[in-house]
Design an enzyme around this catalytic site. Structure first.
Site, PDB file in Angstrom:
ATOM      1  N   HIS A   1      -3.995  -8.419   0.516  1.00 21.95           N
ATOM      2  CA  HIS A   1      -3.040  -7.367   0.180  1.00 21.95           C
ATOM      3  C   HIS A   1      -1.728  -8.202  -0.334  1.00 21.95           C
ATOM      4  CE1 HIS A   1      -5.155  -3.755   0.237  1.00 21.95           C
ATOM      5  NE2 HIS A   1      -5.261  -3.836   1.605  1.00 21.95           N
TER       6      HIS A   1
ATOM      7  N   GLN B   1       0.974  -1.411  -0.077  1.00 23.23           N
ATOM      8  CA  GLN B   1       0.163   0.162  -0.108  1.00 23.23           C
ATOM      9  C   GLN B   1       0.663   1.246  -0.078  1.00 23.23           C
ATOM     10  OE1 GLN B   1      -2.388  -1.749   3.203  1.00 23.23           O
ATOM     11  NE2 GLN B   1      -4.154  -0.390   1.908  1.00 23.23           N
TER      12      GLN B   1
ATOM     13  N   CYS C   1     -10.824   0.212   3.239  1.00 22.09           N
ATOM     14  CA  CYS C   1      -9.433  -0.208   2.761  1.00 22.09           C
ATOM     15  C   CYS C   1      -8.916   1.280   2.456  1.00 22.09           C
ATOM     16  CB  CYS C   1      -9.387  -0.913   1.722  1.00 22.09           C
ATOM     17  SG  CYS C   1      -7.571  -1.441   0.993  1.00 22.09           S
TER      18      CYS C   1
HETATM   19  O1  GNR Z   1      -8.378   0.867   8.317  1.00 27.10           O
HETATM   20  C1  GNR Z   1      -8.723  -0.070   8.123  1.00 27.10           C
HETATM   21  N1  GNR Z   1     -10.024  -0.695   8.501  1.00 27.10           N
HETATM   22  C2  GNR Z   1     -10.564  -1.756   8.506  1.00 27.10           C
HETATM   23  C3  GNR Z   1     -11.703  -2.221   8.652  1.00 27.10           C
HETATM   24  C4  GNR Z   1     -12.473  -3.323   8.688  1.00 27.10           C
HETATM   25  C5  GNR Z   1     -11.596  -4.401   8.171  1.00 27.10           C
HETATM   26  C6  GNR Z   1     -10.467  -4.073   7.499  1.00 27.10           C
HETATM   27  C7  GNR Z   1      -9.775  -2.833   7.599  1.00 27.10           C
HETATM   28  S1  GNR Z   1      -8.000  -2.809   7.177  1.00 27.10           S
HETATM   29  C8  GNR Z   1      -8.343  -1.087   6.832  1.00 27.10           C
HETATM   30  C9  GNR Z   1      -6.777  -0.481   6.475  1.00 27.10           C
HETATM   31  C10 GNR Z   1      -6.336  -1.192   5.325  1.00 27.10           C
HETATM   32  O2  GNR Z   1      -6.675  -0.849   3.970  1.00 27.10           O
HETATM   33  N2  GNR Z   1      -5.479  -2.048   5.346  1.00 27.10           N
HETATM   34  O3  GNR Z   1      -5.131  -2.811   4.376  1.00 27.10           O
HETATM   35 NI    NI Z   2      -6.604  -2.682   2.861  1.00 30.58          NI
END
Ligand code: GNR
Ligand code: NI
Length: 171
Positions: free
Chosen positions: A140, A51, A94
């Protein structure tokens, strides 16, 4: 520590399969620290290295609630050992797909083995939000996004919206 720019859908980097971390040296530790700072700044509860554009099997998580003490966790080369038949549904988001949320069903519990920031082999029995977040981040590492777990119609709509937005920004 440095806050890094986030890679956003539809950047093809998000579809790349990340390679294992070979040695946990100072560069890898710095990367983990930068990822934590980037995650806290966003803010988010997890972040995979891809990311911020680094195709390595490394992720960070902090599922501590607001007001609680920080619980930064670093997972290097994580692998799912077992997952439960029991499922749970969470509304996921995400950082690479800003302001879009959808319910995703996943195994409720996972056992994950990984190397920690010191290169020590660890195993965790995760449930609740940690289990969901670990699976989201490990997806990811394999180029999989949470929108791959929703209906094709919804996914196509989100991809289309972000593709359009990226084109407008490019002008
Ligand atoms: O910040 C994030 N919150 C979230 C909420 C529910 C399930 C997964 C996540 S991960 C996400 C951050 C992110 O994009 N991680 O890859
Ligand atoms: Ni994510």
């Amino acid at each position: 520590m440095t806050i890094k720019p986030l890679i956003i859908l539809p950047d093809p980097l998000l579809r790349q399969v990340s390679k294992p971390v070979e040695t946990i040296d100072e560069d890898v530790k710095r990367l983990a620290d930068d990822m934590l700072e980037t995650m806290y700044d966003a803010p988010g509860i997890g972040l995979a290295a891809i990311q911020i554009g680094v195709p390595r099997r490394l992720l960070v998580i902090d599922v501590a609630r607001e007001g609680e003490e920080k619980q930064p966790q670093v997972f290097i080369n994580p692998e799912i050992v077992t997952s439960s038949d029991e499922r749970s549904v969470y509304e996921e988001g995400c950082l690479s797909i800003p302001d879009y949320y959808a319910e995703v069903e996943r195994p409720a519990k996972v056992k994950v083995k990984f190397l920690d920031r010191d290169g020590k082999q660890q195993e965790v029995d995760a449930d609740g939000l940690l289990a969901t977040c670990l699976q989201h981040e490990m997806d990811h590492l394999n180029g999989v996004l949470f929108i791959d777990h929703i209906s094709r119609l919804k996914r196509d709509m989100v991809v289309k919206k972000f593709t359009k937005a990226a084109k407008t920004k490019a002008i």
